[in-house]
Design a protein around this motif. Sequence first.
Motif, short mmCIF file in Angstrom:
data_model
loop_
_atom_site.label_atom_id
_atom_site.label_comp_id
_atom_site.label_asym_id
_atom_site.label_seq_id
_atom_site.Cartn_x
_atom_site.Cartn_y
_atom_site.Cartn_z
N ASN A 1 15.35 32.53 4.76
CA ASN A 1 15.89 31.40 4.01
C ASN A 1 14.83 30.54 3.34
OD1 ASN A 1 18.47 32.14 4.61
ND2 ASN A 1 18.79 30.63 6.20
N VAL A 2 13.56 30.85 3.56
CA VAL A 2 12.48 30.08 2.94
C VAL A 2 11.65 31.01 2.06
CG1 VAL A 2 10.43 28.67 3.32
CG2 VAL A 2 12.37 28.49 4.89
N LYS A 3 11.49 30.61 0.82
CA LYS A 3 10.65 31.37 -0.10
C LYS A 3 9.32 30.63 -0.27
CE LYS A 3 14.36 33.54 -2.80
NZ LYS A 3 14.09 34.90 -2.34
N LEU A 4 8.25 31.32 0.01
CA LEU A 4 6.92 30.73 -0.11
C LEU A 4 6.30 31.11 -1.44
CD1 LEU A 4 4.42 29.25 1.00
CD2 LEU A 4 3.73 31.42 2.04
N PHE A 5 5.93 30.08 -2.19
CA PHE A 5 5.18 30.26 -3.43
C PHE A 5 3.79 29.66 -3.24
CE2 PHE A 5 9.48 30.65 -4.76
CZ PHE A 5 9.50 31.42 -5.91
N ILE A 6 2.83 30.22 -3.88
CA ILE A 6 1.51 29.62 -3.94
C ILE A 6 1.16 29.46 -5.42
CG2 ILE A 6 -0.94 29.87 -3.40
CD1 ILE A 6 -0.15 31.43 -0.92
N LYS A 7 1.09 28.21 -5.85
CA LYS A 7 0.85 27.89 -7.25
C LYS A 7 1.86 28.60 -8.15
CE LYS A 7 -4.04 27.17 -6.32
NZ LYS A 7 -5.43 27.60 -6.55
N ARG A 8 3.14 28.52 -7.71
CA ARG A 8 4.29 29.02 -8.45
C ARG A 8 4.39 30.54 -8.50
NH1 ARG A 8 2.14 24.93 -9.70
NH2 ARG A 8 0.56 25.89 -11.02
N VAL A 9 3.57 31.24 -7.73
CA VAL A 9 3.66 32.69 -7.63
C VAL A 9 4.35 33.02 -6.31
CG1 VAL A 9 2.39 34.86 -7.48
CG2 VAL A 9 1.57 33.03 -8.98
N PHE A 10 5.45 33.78 -6.37
CA PHE A 10 6.19 34.13 -5.16
C PHE A 10 5.32 35.03 -4.27
CE2 PHE A 10 8.99 37.27 -3.01
CZ PHE A 10 9.56 36.40 -2.09
N ILE A 11 5.25 34.66 -2.98
CA ILE A 11 4.45 35.42 -2.03
C ILE A 11 5.33 36.20 -1.07
CG2 ILE A 11 2.67 35.28 -0.25
CD1 ILE A 11 1.76 34.59 -3.11
N THR A 12 6.23 35.49 -0.38
CA THR A 12 7.07 36.17 0.61
C THR A 12 8.25 35.28 0.98
OG1 THR A 12 7.09 37.18 2.82
CG2 THR A 12 5.72 35.24 2.51
N ASP A 13 9.30 35.90 1.51
CA ASP A 13 10.42 35.13 2.08
C ASP A 13 10.55 35.42 3.58
OD1 ASP A 13 11.37 37.69 2.06
OD2 ASP A 13 13.14 37.28 0.83
N ASP A 14 9.48 35.96 4.17
CA ASP A 14 9.49 36.32 5.58
C ASP A 14 8.72 35.28 6.39
OD1 ASP A 14 9.91 37.76 7.88
OD2 ASP A 14 8.14 39.02 7.61
N VAL A 15 8.99 34.00 6.11
CA VAL A 15 8.22 32.94 6.75
C VAL A 15 9.09 31.82 7.32
CG1 VAL A 15 6.08 33.25 5.46
CG2 VAL A 15 7.92 31.85 4.50
N ALA A 16 10.41 32.01 7.35
CA ALA A 16 11.29 30.91 7.78
C ALA A 16 10.92 30.42 9.18
CB ALA A 16 12.75 31.37 7.75
N GLY A 17 10.63 31.34 10.10
CA GLY A 17 10.29 30.96 11.46
C GLY A 17 8.97 30.23 11.57
N ASP A 18 8.11 30.37 10.56
CA ASP A 18 6.84 29.67 10.58
C ASP A 18 6.96 28.25 10.05
OD1 ASP A 18 5.21 31.91 11.49
OD2 ASP A 18 5.68 32.81 9.56
N PHE A 19 7.96 28.00 9.23
CA PHE A 19 8.16 26.67 8.66
C PHE A 19 9.18 25.85 9.44
CE2 PHE A 19 6.50 28.55 4.60
CZ PHE A 19 5.41 27.71 4.50
N PHE A 20 10.25 26.49 9.92
CA PHE A 20 11.31 25.78 10.61
C PHE A 20 11.53 26.38 11.99
CE2 PHE A 20 12.89 25.01 6.16
CZ PHE A 20 12.76 23.63 6.19
N PRO A 21 11.78 25.53 13.01
CA PRO A 21 12.26 26.09 14.29
C PRO A 21 13.63 26.72 14.05
CG PRO A 21 12.49 23.70 14.25
CD PRO A 21 11.71 24.07 13.02
N ARG A 22 14.02 27.59 14.91
CA ARG A 22 15.25 28.36 14.65
C ARG A 22 16.50 27.49 14.54
NH1 ARG A 22 13.25 33.18 18.51
NH2 ARG A 22 12.00 34.26 16.95
N TRP A 23 16.50 26.35 15.21
CA TRP A 23 17.68 25.50 15.13
C TRP A 23 17.81 24.84 13.75
CZ3 TRP A 23 16.49 20.23 14.65
CH2 TRP A 23 15.19 19.86 15.02
N LEU A 24 16.77 24.93 12.93
CA LEU A 24 16.85 24.45 11.55
C LEU A 24 16.82 25.60 10.54
CD1 LEU A 24 14.50 21.30 11.46
CD2 LEU A 24 17.00 21.36 11.31
N SER A 25 16.95 26.81 11.04
CA SER A 25 16.81 27.96 10.14
C SER A 25 18.00 28.15 9.20
CB SER A 25 16.59 29.25 10.95
OG SER A 25 17.70 29.51 11.80
N PHE A 26 19.02 27.31 9.32
CA PHE A 26 20.12 27.36 8.36
C PHE A 26 19.71 26.77 7.01
CE2 PHE A 26 20.59 23.41 10.78
CZ PHE A 26 20.71 22.47 9.76
#
Length: 770
Positions: free
Chosen positions: A389-414
């Motif tokens: 559910n989280v898309k990571l961009f670096i300087k507007r270049v899409f990198i990955t969407d496999d980082v939700a657990g690194d940004f949000f605890p699972r109870w906020l993963s919605f």
Amino acid sequence: MPAPRIIRMAMLGFLASAMLATSTFAEPQQGEQIVLSSTEHHAPGAGAQGFSALDTEKIRETEEKYVFETEVSKIMKIIINSLYKNRDIFLRELISNASDALDKIRFMSLTDSASMSTNSNLNISITADPVARTLTITDSGVGMTRQQLKDNLGTIAKSGTSEFLSKMEESKKDDVSLIGQFGVGFYSVFLVADRVTVASKSNDDPAQHVWVSDAVNDFTIAEDPRGNTLGRGSQITLHLKEDAVEFLEPSNVESLISKYSEFINFPIFLWKGHNETIISEKSETLESNDDVEEEEIDSEKTEPEELTEEVWEWSQINTQKPIWTRSPKDITEEEYVEFYKTFTKSNDGDPIAWSHFKGEGDVDFRSIMYIPPRPDANFYQSLASATNNVKLFIKRVFITDDVAGDFFPRWLSFLKAIVDAEDLPLNVSRETLQQHKTLKMISKRLVKKALDMFAQLAKNDEKKYSEFISHYGVALKYGAIESQSHRKKVASLLRFRSSQNAQDAVVGLDHYIERMKPDQKHIFYASGMTIEEIEQSPFLERLVADGYEVLYFVDPIDEMLMQNMPGYDGKSFSNIAKGDIKIGDDSDEAKAEHKELEETFKPLQNWLKSTLSEYIDKVTISKRLATSPMAIVTPEFGLTGHMEKLLAAQGMNAAQKEDALYKFMASQKKTLEVNPKHPIIKALLDQVESGEPDEDITQLVTVLYETTSIRSGFQVKDLRGFTQRIEEVVGKGVGAEVAKAPTLKKEEEEEEEEEPIVPEDLFVGGHDEL
């Protein structure tokens, strides 16, 4: 064919030939079209992309050959032999490099306006030539001089290949995501190409130069014999391998641009075609006849004819602007909603709320996070799984969407979010992300902003917040259990039903405390499977009658929440079905009155304790009953009826059966509280005081206890005996003789009784990760 049609086709053919033969690259313009027949070459600007035989000969005469440094050669071998599965990243890398080159020239123009005079347009264009089997990416960025072509594309000084190889050796695997982190993203072109030509023109070099390599051991650089076809910028032509022809299909290229580079700051144009149907007039006479009079030709009837023509044009692919780079005050609500639907590719409805902010200070990033209108399917069943559910961009270049657990605890993963970081290296690997200090700081900011967003929604829009709680309230309860650092903040966001509002979950803990009685020391709550079950509980009677508010807990997680959150804002929680509840008058006079009742009803208490000794530990005079004769109360550390039902629905292994805490709680006998003002209790006292109650009275008390057990939330252990005792009582009432119910021995009851089952971590305290 009528004369207008012949002339039109001739003009289109001439225009196509002119575009293909031109020696100067023309800047793409949105919608610029050319109509071609199926046999005509459809790549524009071919003269700028390819070389004639004479051009090739001139290059050979002037070229200088260089050998790749050892580290670069190693990179080539790794890319060509090991990273095949992820080869579509080559386009992301080239577009990212082109974007960087455009950023540089734009920055230079701030202090030197003349730097833009060589090419005022800032864009990226991509064309495919299926005949020549080439894919060409052109940018109007800063360009490279001859020396920069040599340094940037062939030596260790600028490419960072040494660091790349070191990381590859450390990770013990071929991780394609490391490409680009050290400036070696350009070499990913050899995933799909066996030969690469780079034409580049810099303002710092009077001539345009050409860099050529076949990814073996060397490369050549020569002055471009075609002259300055670019004005300024770079043009990379990939001579694709036979197994990479899929990248000549415009639809595939468009898909990759949308996936990786949709939010690049500069327009990305793709030369693509589509069929258009036109209607022309068809003459019944297909050949002219000199012998036919002009008047006859004019009088000939014509009929419409539908023709399909292939139209090729420049089409901008990244039309969706990266609104997170704009100021929130300049963005309308409609734009936020439209962006959400584009970003999530969802049409399920408008988001409940969103937060758009910029992180500055120790870490620089921008983010937009949304609360979806409803959770994803099976969200609560898959909390232990990773989400995208989280898309990571670096300087507007899409990198990955496999980082939700690194940004949000699972109870906020919605939450669905975009994070665009400035301080992360491009294409950081999965392992690098998890260890990167910047990412951890971003995560803290995101969680704080998410909680602030919920609080603002609760403050400004009660209706929407109620909708939010209905969908995500359980997730917040998980948060209060799992996160000690955010527990108080999350607890303030929780909403419950209560005895004052049983229909909607709108009662917050702060609201409850504001309404507490002056002498009230606890936050009272009742648990049950449904609101109806709770409201039929005898434990509510006295509390509600005396004006106390009771929170209703109907989510299975609520019991675990109370174990991990014993209090809030200085007030402890009190389960009205457990322990000795403190309500009402606490004066010396009241205490004396209660003590007198205890003495008066002591004979009944002793008899009830003896009669029901298999089930209860003691009998007391109740302070919580108003209309019911009795209630079964769980000790402070025992299992309530609601908890027993929850445990019975869980799985259990041998180790859990031996869990010391569980065994202790399950072994706690119940307390029977009696209402001294109820006529049944008074009558029973009279029976006991007048002599030993007979067998019928004992049976009636047993039935009364079992019905009380049901009302108190417990399941009847001896269901067969209970039903037979009811039948016998009814039989006596109607004058019918019914066989007496057998009395089970305690050992037999235990054999029939299903032992409650407990999940492995039910009694374990909270921690930060689910």
